[in-house]
Design a protein around this motif. Structure first.
Motif, PDB file in Angstrom:
ATOM      1  N   LEU A 314       0.864  -1.175   0.000  1.00 27.13           N
ATOM      2  CA  LEU A 314       0.000   0.000   0.000  1.00 27.13           C
ATOM      3  C   LEU A 314       0.904   1.230   0.000  1.00 27.13           C
ATOM      4  O   LEU A 314       1.310   1.750   1.039  1.00 27.13           O
ATOM      5  N   GLY A 315       1.283   1.652  -1.210  1.00 24.91           N
ATOM      6  CA  GLY A 315       2.218   2.758  -1.389  1.00 24.91           C
ATOM      7  C   GLY A 315       3.659   2.311  -1.322  1.00 24.91           C
ATOM      8  O   GLY A 315       4.427   2.525  -2.261  1.00 24.91           O
ATOM      9  N   PHE A 316       4.053   1.707  -0.230  1.00 23.21           N
ATOM     10  CA  PHE A 316       5.433   1.253  -0.072  1.00 23.21           C
ATOM     11  C   PHE A 316       5.805   0.220  -1.137  1.00 23.21           C
ATOM     12  O   PHE A 316       4.966  -0.582  -1.565  1.00 23.21           O
ATOM     13  N   GLU A 317       7.073   0.227  -1.529  1.00 26.55           N
ATOM     14  CA  GLU A 317       7.585  -0.844  -2.378  1.00 26.55           C
ATOM     15  C   GLU A 317       7.789  -2.099  -1.544  1.00 26.55           C
ATOM     16  O   GLU A 317       8.304  -2.042  -0.425  1.00 26.55           O
ATOM     17  N   ARG A 318       7.385  -3.212  -2.076  1.00 20.03           N
ATOM     18  CA  ARG A 318       7.614  -4.482  -1.411  1.00 20.03           C
ATOM     19  C   ARG A 318       9.109  -4.800  -1.421  1.00 20.03           C
ATOM     20  O   ARG A 318       9.848  -4.344  -2.292  1.00 20.03           O
ATOM     21  N   GLN A 319       9.552  -5.581  -0.432  1.00 18.83           N
ATOM     22  CA  GLN A 319      10.976  -5.905  -0.297  1.00 18.83           C
ATOM     23  C   GLN A 319      11.134  -7.422  -0.233  1.00 18.83           C
ATOM     24  O   GLN A 319      11.446  -7.991   0.823  1.00 18.83           O
ATOM     25  N   PRO A 320      10.916  -8.118  -1.362  1.00 16.30           N
ATOM     26  CA  PRO A 320      10.950  -9.585  -1.337  1.00 16.30           C
ATOM     27  C   PRO A 320      12.293 -10.159  -0.910  1.00 16.30           C
ATOM     28  O   PRO A 320      12.344 -11.261  -0.351  1.00 16.30           O
ATOM     29  N   ALA A 321      13.387  -9.443  -1.148  1.00 22.28           N
ATOM     30  CA  ALA A 321      14.699  -9.945  -0.736  1.00 22.28           C
ATOM     31  C   ALA A 321      14.851  -9.924   0.777  1.00 22.28           C
ATOM     32  O   ALA A 321      15.717 -10.618   1.330  1.00 22.28           O
ATOM     33  N   VAL A 322      14.032  -9.140   1.442  1.00 22.77           N
ATOM     34  CA  VAL A 322      14.092  -9.037   2.904  1.00 22.77           C
ATOM     35  C   VAL A 322      13.125 -10.011   3.557  1.00 22.77           C
ATOM     36  O   VAL A 322      13.484 -10.780   4.444  1.00 22.77           O
ATOM     37  N   GLY A 323      11.864  -9.972   3.118  1.00 25.01           N
ATOM     38  CA  GLY A 323      10.877 -10.870   3.701  1.00 25.01           C
ATOM     39  C   GLY A 323       9.470 -10.411   3.385  1.00 25.01           C
ATOM     40  O   GLY A 323       9.255  -9.263   2.957  1.00 25.01           O
ATOM     41  N   PRO A 324       8.464 -11.263   3.594  1.00 24.13           N
ATOM     42  CA  PRO A 324       7.083 -10.946   3.217  1.00 24.13           C
ATOM     43  C   PRO A 324       6.461  -9.821   4.026  1.00 24.13           C
ATOM     44  O   PRO A 324       5.483  -9.214   3.589  1.00 24.13           O
ATOM     45  N   ARG A 325       7.001  -9.507   5.191  1.00 22.06           N
ATOM     46  CA  ARG A 325       6.440  -8.449   6.027  1.00 22.06           C
ATOM     47  C   ARG A 325       7.202  -7.135   5.907  1.00 22.06           C
ATOM     48  O   ARG A 325       6.850  -6.147   6.528  1.00 22.06           O
ATOM     49  N   ALA A 326       8.256  -7.128   5.097  1.00 21.15           N
ATOM     50  CA  ALA A 326       9.090  -5.943   4.959  1.00 21.15           C
ATOM     51  C   ALA A 326       8.464  -4.926   4.009  1.00 21.15           C
ATOM     52  O   ALA A 326       7.763  -5.294   3.058  1.00 21.15           O
ATOM     53  N   PHE A 327       8.737  -3.645   4.256  1.00 24.60           N
ATOM     54  CA  PHE A 327       8.228  -2.581   3.392  1.00 24.60           C
ATOM     55  C   PHE A 327       9.234  -1.437   3.396  1.00 24.60           C
ATOM     56  O   PHE A 327       9.996  -1.259   4.356  1.00 24.60           O
ATOM     57  N   GLY A 328       9.255  -0.657   2.301  1.00 27.69           N
ATOM     58  CA  GLY A 328      10.206   0.438   2.226  1.00 27.69           C
ATOM     59  C   GLY A 328      10.095   1.164   0.904  1.00 27.69           C
ATOM     60  O   GLY A 328       9.078   1.094   0.228  1.00 27.69           O
ATOM     61  N   HIS A 329      11.165   1.871   0.535  1.00 26.08           N
ATOM     62  CA  HIS A 329      11.181   2.553  -0.765  1.00 26.08           C
ATOM     63  C   HIS A 329      12.603   2.901  -1.151  1.00 26.08           C
ATOM     64  O   HIS A 329      13.425   3.275  -0.318  1.00 26.08           O
ATOM     65  N   SER A 330      12.880   2.772  -2.444  1.00 21.40           N
ATOM     66  CA  SER A 330      14.186   3.124  -2.994  1.00 21.40           C
ATOM     67  C   SER A 330      14.174   4.568  -3.475  1.00 21.40           C
ATOM     68  O   SER A 330      13.133   5.227  -3.512  1.00 21.40           O
ATOM     69  N   GLY A 331      15.358   5.054  -3.852  1.00 20.34           N
ATOM     70  CA  GLY A 331      15.501   6.387  -4.409  1.00 20.34           C
ATOM     71  C   GLY A 331      16.338   6.341  -5.674  1.00 20.34           C
ATOM     72  O   GLY A 331      17.228   5.499  -5.811  1.00 20.34           O
ATOM     73  N   ALA A 332      16.093   7.262  -6.593  1.00 21.72           N
ATOM     74  CA  ALA A 332      16.672   7.198  -7.934  1.00 21.72           C
ATOM     75  C   ALA A 332      18.193   7.157  -7.949  1.00 21.72           C
ATOM     76  O   ALA A 332      18.791   6.521  -8.819  1.00 21.72           O
ATOM     77  N   ALA A 333      18.861   7.822  -7.016  1.00 19.84           N
ATOM     78  CA  ALA A 333      20.324   7.872  -7.046  1.00 19.84           C
ATOM     79  C   ALA A 333      20.966   6.564  -6.596  1.00 19.84           C
ATOM     80  O   ALA A 333      22.170   6.388  -6.738  1.00 19.84           O
ATOM     81  N   GLY A 334      20.165   5.654  -6.032  1.00 20.15           N
ATOM     82  CA  GLY A 334      20.697   4.373  -5.577  1.00 20.15           C
ATOM     83  C   GLY A 334      20.362   4.044  -4.146  1.00 20.15           C
ATOM     84  O   GLY A 334      20.649   2.953  -3.662  1.00 20.15           O
ATOM     85  N   GLY A 335      19.753   5.005  -3.436  1.00 21.61           N
ATOM     86  CA  GLY A 335      19.439   4.809  -2.029  1.00 21.61           C
ATOM     87  C   GLY A 335      18.286   3.852  -1.808  1.00 21.61           C
ATOM     88  O   GLY A 335      17.535   3.513  -2.722  1.00 21.61           O
ATOM     89  N   LEU A 336      18.128   3.447  -0.543  1.00 21.23           N
ATOM     90  CA  LEU A 336      17.074   2.503  -0.182  1.00 21.23           C
ATOM     91  C   LEU A 336      16.819   2.598   1.322  1.00 21.23           C
ATOM     92  O   LEU A 336      17.750   2.739   2.112  1.00 21.23           O
ATOM     93  N   GLY A 337      15.554   2.504   1.691  1.00 22.32           N
ATOM     94  CA  GLY A 337      15.177   2.395   3.092  1.00 22.32           C
ATOM     95  C   GLY A 337      14.120   1.336   3.250  1.00 22.32           C
ATOM     96  O   GLY A 337      13.245   1.196   2.388  1.00 22.32           O
ATOM     97  N   TRP A 338      14.201   0.546   4.338  1.00 23.44           N
ATOM     98  CA  TRP A 338      13.165  -0.458   4.579  1.00 23.44           C
ATOM     99  C   TRP A 338      13.111  -0.843   6.054  1.00 23.44           C
ATOM    100  O   TRP A 338      14.042  -0.600   6.814  1.00 23.44           O
ATOM    101  N   ALA A 339      11.985  -1.428   6.416  1.00 23.95           N
ATOM    102  CA  ALA A 339      11.778  -1.973   7.752  1.00 23.95           C
ATOM    103  C   ALA A 339      11.307  -3.406   7.615  1.00 23.95           C
ATOM    104  O   ALA A 339      10.573  -3.753   6.678  1.00 23.95           O
TER     105      ALA A 339
END
Length: 397
Positions: A314-339
């Motif tokens: 729901l808005g957040f990008e899914r993070q399948p490499a982390v796990g099914p409950r993880a959520f976050g978002h990347s940034g164009a320059a290469g950054g990434l944040g997730w929980a």
């Protein structure tokens, strides 16, 4: 060229530093990067690498900003202020025509509106102004029937969601973010750079790919999806340059919600740590059920803009490499944040120099893998680790 890595890691987290050092040593150009990781609310990784980047250096984080915006939305849903199943037009009457009046809040947040950009695009002054974008798109014809498909609204979703927040709270989304999230937690992640912090800001730098990277990209011959230039504001007479965008004075000042945030890796990691766990004695921002709802798949099938499958929660990008409950978002320059609520991890990574070819940079994969290995080992504990070793020995016998 090899870039010196600075900073600290907690005992047991040394493999993350080793992975970061290996990446920095292999880079052809200084990445000007930062990495921060929280585990169980405690910062365990705090590293940076670059010729002109320190731990407190602020820079444009692009779509990582969206994660902060969706956290605001999640809080309003959790409070009962926003109803995901109500039409957007119930809150925003001008949002109508061509099926938009039937679009629900849930569908808007999950990139189903079809309002990717104005037909003529936006100039830099306009793309920095969320109120202008929202007003222009409210009556516009969508690129598909709203609710029937999804596609990444790269530079306008923040304006659309922000107008919804303004209608229900009476305040702009950056104000709500400041009051409820950024200021209480002291986050180094801003929607609009405060003047007092101007001395800590440094510009995003152009991508400098190696000849080998360029050759590989040119030989790939991948077809660009038709709507990708539209969503990235590259379809008008003067296509937008992403580096110019992040460094533009008006973008810096206003902090457009889609991609105009400014911050550090420390700020990104702390944001996600606060979302899922206790930080400095404060309760988690999100209840477990709210975090689960925003993390679960909302967009099965192919993204009409990026061609990626199963792209969003729901808005957040899914993070399948982390796990099914993880959520976050990347940034164009290469950054990434997730929980990741399952491991209690929160990850923040920023780059001032654009990684090739853009989007979450490749080094995020080995860095994430190293972080997960350590956290899972710590969570397993001696008894479970011993049981696992015994099972492995039995399997080899």
């Amino acid at each position: 060229m090899g870039v010196k890595v600075n900073g600290t890691v907690a005992a047991g987290w040394e493999p993350v530093r080793e992975e970061f050092e290996a990446f920095a040593a292999a880079e052809a150009h200084s990445p000007e990067a930062q990495l921060a990781v929280h585990h169980g609310g405690r910062r365990v990784v705090d590293l940076w690498a670059g010729e002109d980047t320190g731990p407190d250096t602020l820079t444009g984080v692009y779509s990582i900003t969206k994660g902060a915006a969706y956290l605001v939305v999640a809080l309003l849903v959790q409070d009962g202020v926003l109803d995901l199943e109500r039409p957007v037009s119930a809150y925003w009457p001008e949002f109508t025509g061509d099926g938009k009046e039937r679009l629900t809040v849930r569908e808007l947040v999950s990139h189903r509106a079809g309002l990717l950009s104005a037909p003529e695009g936006f100039d830099y002054e306009e793309i920095a102004d969320d109120a202008l974008i929202a007003a222009r798109l409210a009556g516009q014809k969508p690129y598909w029937e709203p609710g029937t498909a999804y596609g990444y609204h790269a530079f306008v979703i923040g304006a659309l969601v922000g107008e919804l927040v303004r209608r229900v709270t009476g305040r702009a989304l950056p104000q709500v973010y400041e009051e409820r999230i950024r200021a209480p937690y002291g986050l180094d992640l801003y929607m609009g750079l405060p003047g007092a912090l101007e001395g800590r800001w440094k510009p995003v730098l152009d991508m400098l790919p190696t000849p080998g990277q360029l050759a590989a990209a040119q030989s790939g011959g991948a077809q660009v999806p038709e709507l990708l230039p539209v969503a990235f504001n590259a379809h008008g007479k003067r296509p937008m340059d992403l580096v110019v965008y992040a460094n533009h004075p008006k973008v810096k000042a206003l902090g457009p919600v889609s991609a105009g945030g400014i911050g550090t890796a420390r700020g990104v990691a702390r944001l996600y740590a606060a979302a899922i766990g206790e930080v400095d004695g404060r309760a988690p921002l999100l209840k477990p059920e709210t975090a689960a709802e925003f993390a679960r798949l909302h967009t099965p099938g192919e993204d009409r803009v990026t061609a990626e499958p199963d792209h969003f929660g729901l808005g957040f990008e899914r993070q399948p490499a982390v796990g099914p409950r993880a959520f976050g978002h990347s940034g164009a320059a290469g950054g990434l944040g997730w929980a990741d609520p399952a491991t209690g991890l929160a990850y923040g990574y920023t780059r001032r120099r654009f990684g090739f070819p853009g989007g979450a940079a490749p080094e995020n994969a080995p860095l994430t893998a190293a972080v997960l290995r350590i956290a899972r080992g710590l969570d397993a504990g001696p008894a479970r680790a011993g049981a696992g070793a015994a099972a492995g020995e039995a399997a080899q016998a």
